[in-house]
Design a protein around this motif. Structure first.
Motif, PDB file in Angstrom:
ATOM      1  N   UNK A 105      -8.831  -5.005  -0.155  1.00  0.00           N
ATOM      2  CA  UNK A 105      -8.657  -5.869  -1.328  1.00  0.00           C
ATOM      3  C   UNK A 105      -7.517  -5.418  -2.231  1.00  0.00           C
ATOM      4  N   UNK A 106      -6.845  -4.320  -1.886  1.00  0.00           N
ATOM      5  CA  UNK A 106      -5.750  -3.810  -2.716  1.00  0.00           C
ATOM      6  C   UNK A 106      -4.563  -4.762  -2.687  1.00  0.00           C
ATOM      7  N   UNK A 107      -3.712  -4.661  -3.703  1.00  0.00           N
ATOM      8  CA  UNK A 107      -2.479  -5.461  -3.694  1.00  0.00           C
ATOM      9  C   UNK A 107      -1.636  -5.149  -2.473  1.00  0.00           C
ATOM     10  N   UNK A 108      -1.656  -3.886  -2.078  1.00  0.00           N
ATOM     11  CA  UNK A 108      -0.926  -3.467  -0.884  1.00  0.00           C
ATOM     12  C   UNK A 108      -1.779  -2.491  -0.100  1.00  0.00           C
ATOM     13  N   UNK A 109      -2.101  -2.848   1.139  1.00  0.00           N
ATOM     14  CA  UNK A 109      -2.708  -1.915   2.089  1.00  0.00           C
ATOM     15  C   UNK A 109      -1.631  -1.579   3.105  1.00  0.00           C
ATOM     16  N   UNK A 110      -1.433  -0.295   3.377  1.00  0.00           N
ATOM     17  CA  UNK A 110      -0.273   0.106   4.161  1.00  0.00           C
ATOM     18  C   UNK A 110      -0.617   1.269   5.084  1.00  0.00           C
ATOM     19  N   UNK A 111      -0.112   1.197   6.317  1.00  0.00           N
ATOM     20  CA  UNK A 111      -0.354   2.238   7.313  1.00  0.00           C
ATOM     21  C   UNK A 111       0.971   2.841   7.741  1.00  0.00           C
ATOM     22  N   UNK A 112       1.056   4.150   7.636  1.00  0.00           N
ATOM     23  CA  UNK A 112       2.295   4.853   7.982  1.00  0.00           C
ATOM     24  C   UNK A 112       2.380   5.103   9.475  1.00  0.00           C
ATOM     25  N   UNK A 113       3.625   5.201   9.956  1.00  0.00           N
ATOM     26  CA  UNK A 113       3.871   5.704  11.291  1.00  0.00           C
ATOM     27  C   UNK A 113       4.000   7.216  11.249  1.00  0.00           C
ATOM     28  N   UNK A 114       3.853   7.857  12.395  1.00  0.00           N
ATOM     29  CA  UNK A 114       3.899   9.311  12.444  1.00  0.00           C
ATOM     30  C   UNK A 114       5.248   9.857  11.985  1.00  0.00           C
ATOM     31  N   UNK A 115       6.305   9.090  12.127  1.00  0.00           N
ATOM     32  CA  UNK A 115       7.623   9.545  11.722  1.00  0.00           C
ATOM     33  C   UNK A 115       8.019   9.140  10.323  1.00  0.00           C
ATOM     34  N   UNK A 116       7.088   8.559   9.564  1.00  0.00           N
ATOM     35  CA  UNK A 116       7.396   8.183   8.192  1.00  0.00           C
ATOM     36  C   UNK A 116       7.777   6.732   8.007  1.00  0.00           C
ATOM     37  N   UNK A 117       7.774   5.960   9.081  1.00  0.00           N
ATOM     38  CA  UNK A 117       8.048   4.531   8.959  1.00  0.00           C
ATOM     39  C   UNK A 117       6.812   3.775   8.494  1.00  0.00           C
ATOM     40  N   UNK A 118       6.945   2.475   8.403  1.00  0.00           N
ATOM     41  CA  UNK A 118       5.828   1.620   8.004  1.00  0.00           C
ATOM     42  C   UNK A 118       5.408   0.796   9.216  1.00  0.00           C
ATOM     43  N   UNK A 150      -1.859  -2.138  -7.039  1.00  0.00           N
ATOM     44  CA  UNK A 150      -2.876  -1.256  -6.472  1.00  0.00           C
ATOM     45  C   UNK A 150      -2.560  -1.050  -4.998  1.00  0.00           C
ATOM     46  N   UNK A 151      -2.759   0.186  -4.529  1.00  0.00           N
ATOM     47  CA  UNK A 151      -2.360   0.544  -3.161  1.00  0.00           C
ATOM     48  C   UNK A 151      -3.519   1.217  -2.448  1.00  0.00           C
ATOM     49  N   UNK A 152      -3.722   0.834  -1.214  1.00  0.00           N
ATOM     50  CA  UNK A 152      -4.631   1.565  -0.333  1.00  0.00           C
ATOM     51  C   UNK A 152      -3.845   2.061   0.863  1.00  0.00           C
ATOM     52  N   UNK A 153      -3.781   3.375   1.015  1.00  0.00           N
ATOM     53  CA  UNK A 153      -3.113   3.963   2.169  1.00  0.00           C
ATOM     54  C   UNK A 153      -4.127   4.078   3.304  1.00  0.00           C
ATOM     55  N   UNK A 154      -3.878   3.353   4.372  1.00  0.00           N
ATOM     56  CA  UNK A 154      -4.800   3.294   5.500  1.00  0.00           C
ATOM     57  C   UNK A 154      -4.473   4.434   6.457  1.00  0.00           C
ATOM     58  N   UNK A 155      -5.389   5.380   6.561  1.00  0.00           N
ATOM     59  CA  UNK A 155      -5.189   6.561   7.404  1.00  0.00           C
ATOM     60  C   UNK A 155      -5.803   6.296   8.765  1.00  0.00           C
TER      61      UNK A 155
END
Length: 203
Positions: A105-118, A150-155
């Motif tokens: 429900x965050x404004x931005x939910x985001x998952x990183x790549x292992x090398x720092x990309x999106x 609001x941000x949710x970092x998806x691990x």
């Protein structure tokens, strides 16, 4: 919910040139794209999935051809919310892992790549925009912070692994179960676990 899957048909996966010919890279890239589309299709929610390709590609989804740079093309897709962007080389992504991102429900939910990309994100606020270069994940967090989103970092390791380098093929051989795995096996790739380490070899 709109989901955009960017896909480059122009010299795809050049960092795999050490182990794959140009034709093989194209075939393998399309197999990974098929796996991502299958995973999205299995997500238990109504998704409007579009492949954003640099040229025509034969897939089981609507295709929009846009040969502009990735940042420009994706930003033009963010005029409506919510919109998710999922990269086409997430060959071990699962419906559950994608659902975890898409249910946020965050404004931005985001998952990183292992090398720092999106590797994937869901934007629920139209003020967010992308800037793909280098460690784009950090840049996208800064963009969200400046916009007070609001941000949710998806691990999620299943979303963090993108297949770019020859050693990444091991992830598909270990954890894949779709078209990309079948393609690698048919092409003679296998895991060698001798010597106390796992390596990818080709028959």
């Amino acid at each position: 919910m709109r989901v955009v899957v960017p896909f480059s048909t122009d010299r795809p996966k050049t960092r795999l040139a050490e182990v794959l010919t140009p034709d093989e890279r194209r075939e393998f890239a399309e197999a990974m794209l098929a796996d991502v589309l299958d995973a999205l299709d299995a997500v238990d929610r109504d998704l409007d999935v579009t492949v954003l390709a640099t040229d025509s590609v034969d897939v089981d989804a609507p295709v929009v051809v846009d040969d502009r740079p990735l940042t420009t093309a994706v930003n033009d897709c963010l005029d409506s919310v919510p919109t998710a962007v999922v990269m086409a080389d997430l060959a071990i992504a699962t419906p559950d892992a994608l659902s975890d991102l898409l249910d946020s429900a965050a404004d931005l939910a985001i998952a990183a790549g292992l090398g720092g990309g999106t590797n994937a994100f869901l934007a629920r606020n139209s003020t967010f925009h992308v800037d793909y270069h280098g460690a784009s994940y950090r840049d996208h967090l800064e963009i969200a912070d400046e916009a007070e989103l609001s941000v949710r970092e998806v691990d999620s390791r299943l979303l963090a692994v993108d297949i770019d380098e020859p050693e990444d093929l091991a992830e598909v051989l270990l954890h894949g179960d779709g078209a990309a795995l079948d393609w690698l096996v048919d092409a003679g790739f296998e895991l060698d676990v001798g010597g106390g380490r796992v390596e990818v070899v080709r028959e």
